[in-house]
Design a protein around this motif. Sequence first.
Motif, PDB file in Angstrom:
ATOM      1  N   PRO A  23     -26.063 141.382  11.644  1.00  0.00           N
ATOM      2  CA  PRO A  23     -26.552 140.131  11.066  1.00  0.00           C
ATOM      3  C   PRO A  23     -27.939 139.764  11.587  1.00  0.00           C
ATOM      4  CG  PRO A  23     -24.279 139.890  11.745  1.00  0.00           C
ATOM      5  CD  PRO A  23     -24.711 141.259  12.167  1.00  0.00           C
ATOM      6  N   ALA A  25     -30.828 141.141  10.881  1.00  0.00           N
ATOM      7  CA  ALA A  25     -31.842 142.204  10.929  1.00  0.00           C
ATOM      8  C   ALA A  25     -32.739 142.163   9.687  1.00  0.00           C
ATOM      9  CB  ALA A  25     -31.173 143.569  11.049  1.00  0.00           C
ATOM     10  N   GLY A  26     -32.215 141.525   8.610  1.00  0.00           N
ATOM     11  CA  GLY A  26     -33.063 141.390   7.410  1.00  0.00           C
ATOM     12  C   GLY A  26     -32.482 142.003   6.149  1.00  0.00           C
ATOM     13  N   LYS A  27     -31.169 142.203   6.136  1.00  0.00           N
ATOM     14  CA  LYS A  27     -30.519 142.802   4.966  1.00  0.00           C
ATOM     15  C   LYS A  27     -30.736 141.966   3.703  1.00  0.00           C
ATOM     16  CE  LYS A  27     -25.955 142.838   4.843  1.00  0.00           C
ATOM     17  NZ  LYS A  27     -25.189 142.466   3.650  1.00  0.00           N
ATOM     18  N   THR A  29     -33.049 139.734   3.069  1.00  0.00           N
ATOM     19  CA  THR A  29     -34.455 139.726   2.677  1.00  0.00           C
ATOM     20  C   THR A  29     -34.816 141.033   1.977  1.00  0.00           C
ATOM     21  OG1 THR A  29     -34.810 138.463   4.695  1.00  0.00           O
ATOM     22  CG2 THR A  29     -36.774 139.211   3.538  1.00  0.00           C
ATOM     23  N   LYS A  50     -28.916 132.169   2.290  1.00  0.00           N
ATOM     24  CA  LYS A  50     -29.143 133.051   3.427  1.00  0.00           C
ATOM     25  C   LYS A  50     -28.287 132.673   4.623  1.00  0.00           C
ATOM     26  CE  LYS A  50     -33.802 134.698   3.159  1.00  0.00           C
ATOM     27  NZ  LYS A  50     -35.084 134.294   3.660  1.00  0.00           N
ATOM     28  N   ASP A 146     -43.955 142.954  11.690  1.00  0.00           N
ATOM     29  CA  ASP A 146     -44.953 141.894  11.828  1.00  0.00           C
ATOM     30  C   ASP A 146     -44.680 141.029  13.049  1.00  0.00           C
ATOM     31  OD1 ASP A 146     -42.607 141.124  10.276  1.00  0.00           O
ATOM     32  OD2 ASP A 146     -43.533 139.143  10.195  1.00  0.00           O
ATOM     33  N   SER A 260     -41.959 145.613   6.937  1.00  0.00           N
ATOM     34  CA  SER A 260     -41.652 144.208   7.142  1.00  0.00           C
ATOM     35  C   SER A 260     -41.218 143.628   5.801  1.00  0.00           C
ATOM     36  CB  SER A 260     -42.906 143.500   7.675  1.00  0.00           C
ATOM     37  OG  SER A 260     -42.845 142.131   7.400  1.00  0.00           O
ATOM     38  N   LEU A 262     -40.011 140.753   4.994  1.00  0.00           N
ATOM     39  CA  LEU A 262     -40.435 139.384   4.704  1.00  0.00           C
ATOM     40  C   LEU A 262     -41.819 139.347   4.061  1.00  0.00           C
ATOM     41  CD1 LEU A 262     -39.453 136.431   5.109  1.00  0.00           C
ATOM     42  CD2 LEU A 262     -40.862 136.384   7.168  1.00  0.00           C
TER      43      LEU A 262
HETATM   44  P1  G4P Z   1     -29.431 139.361   7.343  1.00  0.00           P
HETATM   45  O1  G4P Z   1     -29.157 139.281   5.870  1.00  0.00           O
HETATM   46  O2  G4P Z   1     -29.492 140.762   7.848  1.00  0.00           O
HETATM   47  O3  G4P Z   1     -28.545 138.511   8.170  1.00  0.00           O
HETATM   48  O4  G4P Z   1     -30.924 138.813   7.612  1.00  0.00           O
HETATM   49  P2  G4P Z   1     -31.877 137.912   6.722  1.00  0.00           P
HETATM   50  O5  G4P Z   1     -32.493 138.706   5.643  1.00  0.00           O
HETATM   51  O6  G4P Z   1     -31.199 136.632   6.384  1.00  0.00           O
HETATM   52  O7  G4P Z   1     -33.027 137.660   7.799  1.00  0.00           O
HETATM   53  C1  G4P Z   1     -32.768 136.985   9.018  1.00  0.00           C
HETATM   54  C2  G4P Z   1     -34.015 136.253   9.449  1.00  0.00           C
HETATM   55  O8  G4P Z   1     -35.064 137.186   9.701  1.00  0.00           O
HETATM   56  C3  G4P Z   1     -34.565 135.283   8.410  1.00  0.00           C
HETATM   57  O9  G4P Z   1     -35.176 134.215   9.117  1.00  0.00           O
HETATM   58  C4  G4P Z   1     -35.616 136.106   7.716  1.00  0.00           C
HETATM   59  O10 G4P Z   1     -36.606 135.311   7.100  1.00  0.00           O
HETATM   60  C5  G4P Z   1     -36.182 136.884   8.885  1.00  0.00           C
HETATM   61  N1  G4P Z   1     -36.817 138.156   8.473  1.00  0.00           N
HETATM   62  C6  G4P Z   1     -36.345 139.106   7.648  1.00  0.00           C
HETATM   63  N2  G4P Z   1     -37.224 140.113   7.522  1.00  0.00           N
HETATM   64  C7  G4P Z   1     -38.282 139.801   8.284  1.00  0.00           C
HETATM   65  C8  G4P Z   1     -39.533 140.443   8.559  1.00  0.00           C
HETATM   66  O11 G4P Z   1     -39.857 141.524   8.079  1.00  0.00           O
HETATM   67  N3  G4P Z   1     -40.373 139.795   9.413  1.00  0.00           N
HETATM   68  C9  G4P Z   1     -40.063 138.587   9.968  1.00  0.00           C
HETATM   69  N4  G4P Z   1     -40.952 138.058  10.768  1.00  0.00           N
HETATM   70  N5  G4P Z   1     -38.902 137.964   9.735  1.00  0.00           N
HETATM   71  C10 G4P Z   1     -38.031 138.556   8.892  1.00  0.00           C
HETATM   72  P3  G4P Z   1     -34.519 132.819   9.322  1.00  0.00           P
HETATM   73  O12 G4P Z   1     -35.491 132.003  10.089  1.00  0.00           O
HETATM   74  O13 G4P Z   1     -33.152 132.965   9.880  1.00  0.00           O
HETATM   75  O14 G4P Z   1     -34.361 132.316   7.866  1.00  0.00           O
HETATM   76  P4  G4P Z   1     -35.464 131.628   6.962  1.00  0.00           P
HETATM   77  O15 G4P Z   1     -35.769 130.349   7.666  1.00  0.00           O
HETATM   78  O16 G4P Z   1     -36.638 132.546   6.898  1.00  0.00           O
HETATM   79  O17 G4P Z   1     -34.786 131.449   5.668  1.00  0.00           O
END
Ligand code: G4P
Length: 534
Positions: A23, A25-27, A29, A50, A146, A260, A262
């Motif tokens: 959980p 890790a960014g699945k 996204t 999310k 990033d 990345s 995001l």
């Molecule tokens: P999951 O389904 O594996 O549980 O992960 P999810 O994509 O929800 O990502 C978990 C958190 O990590 C989110 O932030 C998401 O925005 C962030 N994230 C995902 N990919 C990247 C990336 O490449 N770079 C960075 N910097 N962050 C990333 P959050 O704060 O929990 O949610 P939100 O406030 O952005 O919605």
Amino acid sequence: MSDKTAIAKEISRRRTFAIISHPDAGKTTLTEKFLLYGGAINLAGSVKGKKTARHAVSDWMEIEKERGISVTSSVLQFEYDGCCVNLLDTPGHQDFSEDTYRTLMAADSAVMVIDASKGVEAQTIKLFKVCVMRHIPIFTFINKMDREALDPFELMDNIESILGISTCPVNWPIGCGREFKGVYDRASESIMSFEAAMNGQKEVAEHRIPVDDSGAAESLIGSAFYEQLLEDRELLDGAGQEMDLSMVAKGELSPVFFGSALTNFGVATFLEHFLQMAPKPAPRHSDEGDIEPEEEPFSAFVFKIQANMNKAHRDRIAFMRVCSGRFDAGKEVYHVQGGKKLRLSQPQQLMAQDRKVIDEAYAGDIIGVFDPGLFSIGDTFTTPGRSFRYDGIPTFAPEHFARVRQVDTMKRKQFLKGITQIAQEGAIQIFQEFNTGMEEIIVGVVGVLQFDVLLYRLENEYNVEVKLTQLPYEYIRWIENPEEVPAASIQGTSDMKRVKDLKDRPLLLFENEWSIGMTLDRNKGLRLAEFSQN
Ligand code: G4P
């Protein structure tokens, strides 16, 4: 083009995969970005809430109800580069990982998302083992470059030593966090710049800066990073594992990508490489040997059953993976386990937010069909006249156990109906006392949140209040050879408990691992299994 050739063509462009990750890790996204690129959604952020994974169980239930169909069971289909991609969505919360295990049984490959600042985490290890068991190709996406990240060599070591799989980077990161410059693409020997991507150059992949004598790359990333890149490159080329697609196909070598999700960086390149390397639908093993997807006119197996959370129509959806040929909604199919010909009603594909009724589907596709209560996980469907059975789906060992009793003894019938149906869906496993039959029911789950879901559903869907007493057992083992070593004769440890499953197969519960070893020592010839085939 003959019908058979047309079907084979459709099958060969299918790519069916699941994403596994710990959980956060960014699945979610990454999934969103895939869909965005595939044109299946218009706006990122619309796949699902999310924060679902972090909700309390009651909120989770509300979400399930609102959606009508479980958030844990979407199958996302989109077109990309001429491929028809089926992305099997899996629940984010680890307490529902059994669902993920089963979903992996329907996938031809898996994408493992790893947080670059954390490396391999606990949940990934468990899910990874299931992929290894199936020998399916595993692709790694190291996300969040990033942000501050671990050293890339350390990350590779981490994957190799913890998961025991070789790795081969397809691209290589230059810096990370604030200093993230981009990635070096090993095949084209060029750099894709993060800054260019951030400046909205959508076709960043086209704007590659070659790493050659022109000096362009050096001026793009600066001398220090350039020197580092040349050093890393030498090390990778000299000591690293070479890309070997036959090893990838067997799940022995994982192609690794850095990016990345995001910021959209590296997602399109990943998708392109992945779709090229990922396998088309593979033959599947049955009691008649391997069934070739292009040869057998139609076959499918059920890997998941999901009750609709909508109380008003308590329907169940059986998810099946088409394994060969074409599914035609107008034609009858044969349900092998039920021994009946039938028409599958309301065949549909489940997109992120809606269901779409479909007329046809091909090997590799997942369809959801209305289940009148006749289907079970692992069931095979074929063309009438054929009756082979695909190998069953293993039942995973629950790790938490509880005794369940209904509060109102008059409601025995509803209680048994409810608990049996919920067990048929695979949401829980139920066991009976070894000698006393259904009097006492023991429930086993993989994650404790499933107990709450059970209580909630029995009360809301079946109107039965139950009392649940948690038991100290943590390990369960199926007796593989009860004919040779009858359960009643086993000399066990004091913490061992004998139970049987719904199919009357004997099992043993233990409080600790030591007792399992002890019991094996005391009973020569006894064979215990951690999984059971349905
Ligand atoms: P999951 O389904 O594996 O549980 O992960 P999810 O994509 O929800 O990502 C978990 C958190 O990590 C989110 O932030 C998401 O925005 C962030 N994230 C995902 N990919 C990247 C990336 O490449 N770079 C960075 N910097 N962050 C990333 P959050 O704060 O929990 O949610 P939100 O406030 O952005 O919605």
